[in-house]
Design a protein around this motif. Structure first.
Motif, short mmCIF file in Angstrom:
data_model
loop_
_atom_site.label_atom_id
_atom_site.label_comp_id
_atom_site.label_asym_id
_atom_site.label_seq_id
_atom_site.Cartn_x
_atom_site.Cartn_y
_atom_site.Cartn_z
N ALA A 31 0.64 -1.54 -0.02
CA ALA A 31 -0.18 0.03 0.26
C ALA A 31 1.32 1.14 0.32
N MET A 32 -0.16 2.14 -0.82
CA MET A 32 0.34 3.38 -0.85
C MET A 32 -0.20 4.63 -0.63
N VAL A 33 0.04 5.61 0.48
CA VAL A 33 -1.22 6.49 1.13
C VAL A 33 -0.30 7.84 1.75
N SER A 34 -0.46 8.66 0.64
CA SER A 34 -0.11 10.28 0.92
C SER A 34 -0.50 11.37 1.11
N ASN A 35 -0.48 11.95 2.00
CA ASN A 35 -0.72 13.16 2.07
C ASN A 35 0.56 14.56 2.26
N GLY A 36 -0.57 15.83 1.91
CA GLY A 36 0.59 17.23 2.20
C GLY A 36 0.61 17.97 3.51
N ARG A 37 2.03 18.74 3.29
CA ARG A 37 2.21 19.34 4.89
C ARG A 37 1.92 20.63 5.23
N LEU A 38 1.52 21.28 5.74
CA LEU A 38 1.83 23.19 5.63
C LEU A 38 3.34 22.84 6.90
N GLY A 39 4.38 23.49 5.99
CA GLY A 39 5.33 23.81 6.44
C GLY A 39 6.13 22.02 6.54
N PRO A 40 7.60 22.44 7.41
CA PRO A 40 7.81 23.32 8.83
C PRO A 40 7.67 23.97 8.13
N GLY A 41 6.71 25.22 9.13
CA GLY A 41 7.72 26.40 9.15
C GLY A 41 7.65 27.17 7.86
N LYS A 42 8.63 28.62 8.01
CA LYS A 42 9.00 29.53 7.00
C LYS A 42 10.47 29.45 6.87
N ASP A 43 10.90 30.80 5.91
CA ASP A 43 12.36 30.38 6.01
C ASP A 43 12.08 32.19 5.50
N ASP A 44 13.49 32.60 5.67
CA ASP A 44 13.97 33.67 6.86
C ASP A 44 13.47 35.24 5.76
N GLN A 45 12.98 34.29 4.58
CA GLN A 45 12.20 35.38 3.99
C GLN A 45 10.68 35.48 4.08
N GLU A 46 10.67 34.58 4.87
CA GLU A 46 9.00 33.82 5.31
C GLU A 46 8.25 33.23 4.23
N VAL A 47 9.08 32.98 3.28
CA VAL A 47 7.73 32.05 2.50
C VAL A 47 7.71 30.92 3.56
N VAL B 285 7.94 26.64 3.88
CA VAL B 285 7.86 25.09 3.51
C VAL B 285 6.74 24.94 3.94
N TYR B 286 6.60 24.07 2.27
CA TYR B 286 5.56 22.73 2.19
C TYR B 286 6.32 21.68 1.72
N SER B 287 5.57 20.84 2.39
CA SER B 287 6.60 19.39 1.82
C SER B 287 5.04 18.02 2.08
N PHE B 288 5.62 17.70 1.08
CA PHE B 288 4.24 15.88 1.07
C PHE B 288 5.34 14.71 1.46
N ASN B 289 4.11 13.16 1.61
CA ASN B 289 4.23 12.64 2.20
C ASN B 289 3.91 11.22 1.21
N GLU B 290 4.88 9.90 0.83
CA GLU B 290 4.12 8.92 0.27
C GLU B 290 4.54 7.58 1.39
N VAL B 291 3.60 7.41 1.99
CA VAL B 291 3.65 6.42 3.19
C VAL B 291 3.67 5.04 2.60
N VAL B 292 4.77 3.73 2.83
CA VAL B 292 4.71 2.56 1.73
C VAL B 292 4.29 1.76 2.65
N VAL C 11 9.00 14.54 1.27
CA VAL C 11 9.56 15.74 -0.40
C VAL C 11 9.10 17.40 0.63
N ALA C 12 10.88 17.92 0.17
CA ALA C 12 9.64 19.69 1.29
C ALA C 12 10.11 20.16 0.05
N THR C 13 9.64 21.69 -0.48
CA THR C 13 10.38 22.92 -0.74
C THR C 13 11.93 23.02 -0.71
#
Length: 559
Positions: A137-153, A155-162, A183-185
């Protein structure tokens, strides 16, 4: 006579003083043993004039960051107290007790004899071949974060659990092998984090190139950059010791849960999760942050609290949060299980292989379609490295201007402007997807693997699943080297099984050089499968090789 008497008295006084001096400076070195959480703990203890002056503890099998703290901190407390009667190091109860037992064993081995700890009973893995089921099985989801960079942009990431899992006929878990691709920005400051900047044409993304918390610029907005980033896509197990958590590495923490859940059914695992984890999906503890979690912990009996303390010694990772949903992966693996008929297995492995694709094509506004793929292989091997069972699946994700109705989609990250959207899947663009975090998170609901897409994913000789099944059966009994040799000899420039009607002269010559028996074998294969084993759609050969490289020992035998 008087002088002789005086000399005798002086000599006796000197002997007495020497004896007293010897007694006062008596130093002894003692050694003792105890059982920690992971294994043997030994101590070397120095005692002078009956007082403990130094304690050195060694426990190579204790968990780094938890048990290792007790190894480092407790000896000084024992020296200060001149006794093993000291408080345990918080979170390292078993290691602390093992050190204290070893000290007492050194001081008084008769009163505190060392008894070698019995090996933990291995989960039962000897089952009849007909009773064995394999789930992938594979289950995917997105994440808001972790946090922001020094320009306040952000960071986003997503995960694929296998998850690759083995079950018996009663649904009991015989073996679990979790892995995860996160995987993250590229503005995330972790040095070994897999990265993705979005698609070409979206402007790249803020880039913390030196991983120092400061943005140097943006990643290149090019197809070369897009394709190159997939070289960074390593799973958490592949990242190894570089991926450290509170109680060890990601892999060591996940191993704790795999062992804990072996022998349970999926329902029993879900019940365990509901009863023993907090609002963040982590094992409960007395120092819970919320009142609800504190009450939940306090309602447990002493044995349950001790069990949780044991678990948390080795694992504090969440089983269900924005980092990944391992419980859902287990449910899905069980739902997708298939019976296996294997004679034996000495090892099992899971391998992932990811790549990007430029295409397929462009939309009616001449905006390119892009896609990326993650192929996953779950395999069992015998003691000579031959494949005894193989299961393949794949997640393909495309930009939303692809016109296929059931294709998983990704528009890039919030702030990149969305992407051309063929909402009705009619080959015409209606507009762009929303440039929002809600849109970002919602798109992961479309991320279904090719096996999950079922009959809707049709190819030349059947569905994707039926074609993949042909290669699974074909490669059983082969070693990895033999699979590679088969691929090199019997596939064309596009990674598909050779045929007489090959397009290139080179492939025609390659086919003609085969024996009649080999040509018949290829005709049989092509009757059920024309899918490529290595092209921009996905690299199945690499995924199988990775499964072998990541293999772990297992004991499975037929009756």
């Amino acid at each position: 006579m008087k002088k002789l008497t005086m000399l005798l008295i002086a000599a006796l006084l000197m002997l007495s003083a020497a004896a007293c001096s010897s007694s006062e400076t008596k130093t002894e070195t003692l050694e003792g043993k105890g059982n920690g959480f992971g294994g043997l703990i030994t101590v070397t203890l120095t005692r002078k004039d009956g007082k403990i002056t130094e304690v050195k503890a060694v426990g190579d099998e204790e968990t780094q960051g938890i048990g290792s703290k007790a190894i480092e901190q407790l000896p000084a407390a024992i020296v200060k107290a001149n006794s093993a009667d000291v408080d345990n190091v918080s979170g390292a109860t078993f290691t602390s007790q093992g050190i204290k037992d070893a000290v007492n064993n050194a001081l008084d081995p008769q009163a505190y004899p060392y008894v070698e700890k019995a090996e933990k009973e291995e989960p039962k893995k000897d089952v009849a071949a007909a009773d064995l089921y394999q789930g992938l099985a594979m289950v995917s989801n997105g994440r808001l974060g972790p946090g922001k960079d020094d320009q306040e942009v952000p960071v986003y990431s997503f995960n694929e659990v296998v998850l690759s899992a083995l079950f018996d006929q009663n649904g009991q878990i015989l073996d679990l092998n979790f892995d995860e691709l996160e995987v993250a920005t590229p503005n995330y400051d972790g040095a070994d984090m897999p990265q993705f900047s979005g698609f070409p044409g979206q402007g790249g993304y803020n880039n913390d190139e030196n991983h120092d918390g400061k943005i140097e610029g943006k990643t290149a907005d090019s197809e070369d950059q897009y394709l190159a980033e997939f070289e960074t896509w390593k799973t958490k197990r592949e990242r190894g010791d570089s991926y450290k958590l509170n109680s060890g590495t990601w892999a060591s923490e996940m191993n704790v849960f795999e062992q804990l859940f072996t022998g349970k059914t999926v329902v029993e695992v879900k019940d365990w999760f509901a009863k023993y984890t907090d609002a963040n999906g982590r094992p409960l503890q007395a120092e819970a942050k919320s009142e609800e979690d504190k009450a939940k912990f306090n309602a447990l009996n002493d044995d349950e609290k001790q069990m949780l303390e044991d678990v948390r010694t080795g694992a504090t990772i969440s089983l269900k949060d924005p980092h990944g949903d391992f419980i859902a992966a287990l449910e899905k693996a069980y739902a997708m299980r298939q019976p296996l008929e294997v004679k034996e297995a000495a090892a099992e492995g899971v391998g992932l292989a990811s790549n990007g694709r430029v295409g397929p094509g462009k939309d009616d506004q001449e905006v390119p379609v892009y896609s990326f793929n993650t192929v996953v292989a779950s395999a069992l091997f015998d003691d000579e490295g031959r494949i005894t069972a193989l299961r393949l699946d794949e997640l393909e994700v495309a930009t939303p201007n692809y016109d296929g109705a059931d294709m998983p989609q990704f528009s890039g990250f919030p702030g990149q402007g969305g992407y051309n959207n063929d909402e009705n899947h009619d080959g015409k663009i209606e507009g762009k997807t929303a440039d929002s975090e809600d849109q970002y998170l919602a798109e992961f609901e479309t991320w279904k693997t090719k096996r999950e897409r079922g009959d809707s994913y049709k190819l030349n000789s059947g569905t994707w699943a039926s074609e993949a099944n042909v290669f699974e059966q074909l490669f059983v009994g082969k070693t990895i080297a033999e699979v590679e040799d088969w691929f090199a000899k019997y596939t064309d420039a596009n990674g598909r099984p050779l045929q007489a009607e090959a397009k290139s002269e080179e492939d025609k010559a390659k086919f003609k050089a085969l024996t009649d028996e080999e040509k018949q074998m290829l005709e049989d294969v092509r009757t059920g499968a024309t899918i490529s084993l290595n092209d921009p759609h996905g690299d199945f050969i690499q995924a199988i090789k990775n499964a072998y490289e990541n293999r772990r020992p297992i004991t499975l035998k037929s009756e």
